[in-house]
Write an enzyme that holds these catalytic residues in place. Structure first.
Site, PDB file in Angstrom:
ATOM      1  N   ARG A  19      32.913   0.682  40.803  1.00  0.00           N
ATOM      2  CA  ARG A  19      32.612  -0.308  39.776  1.00  0.00           C
ATOM      3  C   ARG A  19      33.887  -0.743  39.055  1.00  0.00           C
ATOM      4  O   ARG A  19      34.816   0.035  38.870  1.00  0.00           O
ATOM      5  CB  ARG A  19      31.621   0.271  38.757  1.00  0.00           C
ATOM      6  CG  ARG A  19      30.210   0.505  39.335  1.00  0.00           C
ATOM      7  CD  ARG A  19      29.328  -0.673  39.073  1.00  0.00           C
ATOM      8  NE  ARG A  19      28.051  -0.604  39.753  1.00  0.00           N
ATOM      9  CZ  ARG A  19      26.940  -0.085  39.216  1.00  0.00           C
ATOM     10  NH1 ARG A  19      26.971   0.439  38.012  1.00  0.00           N
ATOM     11  NH2 ARG A  19      25.805  -0.120  39.893  1.00  0.00           N
ATOM     12  N   GLU A  31      29.534  -0.783  49.659  1.00  0.00           N
ATOM     13  CA  GLU A  31      28.198  -1.322  49.928  1.00  0.00           C
ATOM     14  C   GLU A  31      27.716  -0.944  51.322  1.00  0.00           C
ATOM     15  O   GLU A  31      26.525  -0.716  51.533  1.00  0.00           O
ATOM     16  CB  GLU A  31      28.189  -2.842  49.754  1.00  0.00           C
ATOM     17  CG  GLU A  31      28.385  -3.307  48.319  1.00  0.00           C
ATOM     18  CD  GLU A  31      27.269  -2.837  47.384  1.00  0.00           C
ATOM     19  OE1 GLU A  31      26.176  -2.492  47.869  1.00  0.00           O
ATOM     20  OE2 GLU A  31      27.496  -2.829  46.167  1.00  0.00           O
ATOM     21  N   GLN A  36      21.068   2.791  52.842  1.00  0.00           N
ATOM     22  CA  GLN A  36      20.204   3.898  53.273  1.00  0.00           C
ATOM     23  C   GLN A  36      20.810   5.277  52.992  1.00  0.00           C
ATOM     24  O   GLN A  36      20.463   6.262  53.643  1.00  0.00           O
ATOM     25  CB  GLN A  36      19.863   3.767  54.766  1.00  0.00           C
ATOM     26  CG  GLN A  36      19.094   2.490  55.091  1.00  0.00           C
ATOM     27  CD  GLN A  36      18.817   2.344  56.565  1.00  0.00           C
ATOM     28  OE1 GLN A  36      19.703   2.102  57.363  1.00  0.00           O
ATOM     29  NE2 GLN A  36      17.566   2.476  56.947  1.00  0.00           N
ATOM     30  N   LEU A  74      27.809  11.310  57.448  1.00  0.00           N
ATOM     31  CA  LEU A  74      27.235  10.290  56.572  1.00  0.00           C
ATOM     32  C   LEU A  74      26.028   9.618  57.214  1.00  0.00           C
ATOM     33  O   LEU A  74      25.169   9.073  56.516  1.00  0.00           O
ATOM     34  CB  LEU A  74      28.303   9.245  56.218  1.00  0.00           C
ATOM     35  CG  LEU A  74      27.999   8.272  55.077  1.00  0.00           C
ATOM     36  CD1 LEU A  74      27.668   9.018  53.785  1.00  0.00           C
ATOM     37  CD2 LEU A  74      29.191   7.339  54.849  1.00  0.00           C
ATOM     38  N   GLY A  75      25.946   9.661  58.539  1.00  0.00           N
ATOM     39  CA  GLY A  75      24.793   9.111  59.237  1.00  0.00           C
ATOM     40  C   GLY A  75      24.856   7.611  59.436  1.00  0.00           C
ATOM     41  O   GLY A  75      25.740   6.934  58.930  1.00  0.00           O
ATOM     42  N   TYR A  76      23.870   7.108  60.205  1.00  0.00           N
ATOM     43  CA  TYR A  76      23.797   5.666  60.504  1.00  0.00           C
ATOM     44  C   TYR A  76      25.175   5.161  60.931  1.00  0.00           C
ATOM     45  O   TYR A  76      25.762   4.284  60.308  1.00  0.00           O
ATOM     46  CB  TYR A  76      23.268   4.889  59.296  1.00  0.00           C
ATOM     47  CG  TYR A  76      21.885   5.293  58.870  1.00  0.00           C
ATOM     48  CD1 TYR A  76      20.765   4.823  59.540  1.00  0.00           C
ATOM     49  CD2 TYR A  76      21.698   6.177  57.805  1.00  0.00           C
ATOM     50  CE1 TYR A  76      19.480   5.213  59.154  1.00  0.00           C
ATOM     51  CE2 TYR A  76      20.427   6.573  57.421  1.00  0.00           C
ATOM     52  CZ  TYR A  76      19.322   6.080  58.103  1.00  0.00           C
ATOM     53  OH  TYR A  76      18.055   6.462  57.726  1.00  0.00           O
ATOM     54  N   TYR A 114      22.746  -9.348  52.287  1.00  0.00           N
ATOM     55  CA  TYR A 114      22.921  -8.522  51.098  1.00  0.00           C
ATOM     56  C   TYR A 114      24.407  -8.204  50.861  1.00  0.00           C
ATOM     57  O   TYR A 114      24.925  -8.381  49.753  1.00  0.00           O
ATOM     58  CB  TYR A 114      22.134  -7.217  51.187  1.00  0.00           C
ATOM     59  CG  TYR A 114      22.603  -6.231  50.149  1.00  0.00           C
ATOM     60  CD1 TYR A 114      22.265  -6.420  48.813  1.00  0.00           C
ATOM     61  CD2 TYR A 114      23.437  -5.172  50.485  1.00  0.00           C
ATOM     62  CE1 TYR A 114      22.734  -5.559  47.829  1.00  0.00           C
ATOM     63  CE2 TYR A 114      23.914  -4.312  49.518  1.00  0.00           C
ATOM     64  CZ  TYR A 114      23.559  -4.511  48.191  1.00  0.00           C
ATOM     65  OH  TYR A 114      24.041  -3.676  47.227  1.00  0.00           O
ATOM     66  N   ASP A 132      18.776  -6.401  47.651  1.00  0.00           N
ATOM     67  CA  ASP A 132      18.428  -5.151  48.329  1.00  0.00           C
ATOM     68  C   ASP A 132      17.028  -4.731  47.904  1.00  0.00           C
ATOM     69  O   ASP A 132      16.308  -5.483  47.245  1.00  0.00           O
ATOM     70  CB  ASP A 132      19.466  -4.072  48.020  1.00  0.00           C
ATOM     71  CG  ASP A 132      19.425  -3.603  46.567  1.00  0.00           C
ATOM     72  OD1 ASP A 132      18.750  -4.241  45.734  1.00  0.00           O
ATOM     73  OD2 ASP A 132      20.075  -2.575  46.267  1.00  0.00           O
ATOM     74  N   CYS A 186      12.992   0.767  36.931  1.00  0.00           N
ATOM     75  CA  CYS A 186      11.945   0.057  37.675  1.00  0.00           C
ATOM     76  C   CYS A 186      11.844   0.654  39.077  1.00  0.00           C
ATOM     77  O   CYS A 186      12.017  -0.017  40.091  1.00  0.00           O
ATOM     78  CB  CYS A 186      12.275  -1.437  37.731  1.00  0.00           C
ATOM     79  SG  CYS A 186      10.885  -2.477  38.211  1.00  0.00           S
ATOM     80  N   CYS A 193       8.385   1.783  32.256  1.00  0.00           N
ATOM     81  CA  CYS A 193       8.362   0.485  31.578  1.00  0.00           C
ATOM     82  C   CYS A 193       8.769   0.594  30.104  1.00  0.00           C
ATOM     83  O   CYS A 193       9.292  -0.372  29.531  1.00  0.00           O
ATOM     84  CB  CYS A 193       6.968  -0.142  31.682  1.00  0.00           C
ATOM     85  SG  CYS A 193       6.512  -0.599  33.379  1.00  0.00           S
TER      86      CYS A 193
END
Length: 344
Positions: A19, A31, A36, A74-76, A114, A132, A186, A193
């Site tokens: 950030r 990103e 996932q 980390l996968g994927y 995205y 996303d 959310c 809420c």
């Protein structure tokens, strides 16, 4: 909506290392890793990856095996392959600089809508959405979209609403505020809420049906598959091969034979698979790994062979050589067994 959400974000933004840095390469890496994958898991990988590949040019110039090794666990792994290939494309076609506009970003391998929106808004202050799962949920609840978002026309309407609400000032912060709101307040199921800065103008809160929104398409359960994972030993080495399949492509695994095979049925199956003659086959235990669409139920076997030369597409490696290879988490139990078996 903009003023209230940004004021909330200024007070409640998650403290994340990517950030506040207007570096498109860093945004692209973070990103991609966050797809996932949980934020807390990504933190350590993010720092190690950028230490090894501090610039886009460094990533593009690196061998794919090195990139996969840094991604190990980390996968994927298709994300790592896409990131590497995309970096090479940026060097070749964009002079080594990620473009600012979404249409140009979408031309880069591995960058979808995205990620393009995230890079353009966060790194370049372009007033575009980054849609996303969190943003879909917040947008559907806030605007009262109750149709199934798997329907293309409904998805397009959600994206239109998401684009409409992005302000010209601080668009990156606004998109990250929506992501944080969806991740912490959310949330799926029952949202908090009472903590939401948008409560007064939220359609779902007014109607009392936030728990039922969004209406998501159903997912097919993962398919169970059975494999014999074979540790074929030759002296102080074990046989491995680099996968070419889409799933775990480029990673190193032990030879696998599909099916729930017994000890007696493995030698002929291994001969068909590798051309090697094996003996002293032992069942050493079981392992299980869950992917998004598959569950691998694995029986782990050790065996020996007299051959010293590996067949085409395979390598005999020592324990030390194995440590330099990118090995997926699905092989964790087999990897540990191999190290134990090869130990002097």
């Amino acid at each position: 909506m903009t003023q209230r959400l940004l004021a909330w974000y200024d007070e409640n933004a998650r403290d994340l290392p990517w950030r506040g840095i207007h570096n498109p390469y860093y945004t692209w890496v973070s990103e991609t890793m966050l797809q996932q994958t949980r934020v807390e898991t990504v933190r350590g990988y993010y720092f190690r990856f950028l230490e090894r590949f501090p610039t886009l040019a460094d990533l593009a110039a690196a061998p794919l095996d090195d990139v996969l090794k840094q991604w190990e666990g980390l996968g994927y792994y298709s994300r790592a392959r896409n990131l590497h290939r995309g970096a090479q494309q940026v060097m070749a076609e964009f002079g080594g600089v990620l473009p600012k506009e979404v249409p140009q970003l979408l031309k880069i391998h591995g960058i979808g809508p995205y990620t393009a929106g995230a890079i353009a808004s966060i790194a370049y202050d372009q007033p575009v959405p980054a849609v996303d799962g969190n943003v879909i949920r917040v947008t559907c609840r806030y605007h009262g979209v109750r149709e199934n978002v798997g329907i293309p026309s409904v998805r397009r309407e959600v994206e239109r609403l998401a684009a409409q609400q992005v302000p010209a000032v601080r668009p990156g912060d606004f998109n990250q505020a929506l992501m944080d709101l969806g991740a912490t307040v959310c949330v799926p199921g029952t949202p908090s809420c009472d903590l939401c800065p948008l409560q007064d103008t939220c359609d779902a809160f007014a109607e009392g049906d936030a728990e039922d929104i969004p209406d998501l398409p159903g997912k097919n359960p993962p398919k169970p598959l059975h494999y014999a994972v074979c540790l074929i030993l030759s002296g102080d080495r074990v046989l491995m091969h680099q996968r070419t399949e889409k799933l775990l492509g480029g990673l190193w695994v032990f030879p696998m034979v599909e099916g729930a095979l017994s000890v007696s049925r493995l030698p002929p199956a291994i001969r068909r698979r590798t051309g090697l003659s094996v003996r002293d086959v032992r069942h050493e235990g079981d392992a299980r790994h869950v992917f998004t669409h598959q569950i691998w139920n694995m029986k782990l076997f050790t065996m020996t062979c007299a051959e010293n030369a590996a067949p085409d597409g395979f390598r005999f490696v020592t324990a030390q050589e194995m440590s330099a290879l990118a090995i997926p988490a699905a092989m964790k139990a087999a990897h540990a067994l191999a190290l134990q078996t090869l130990a002097p």
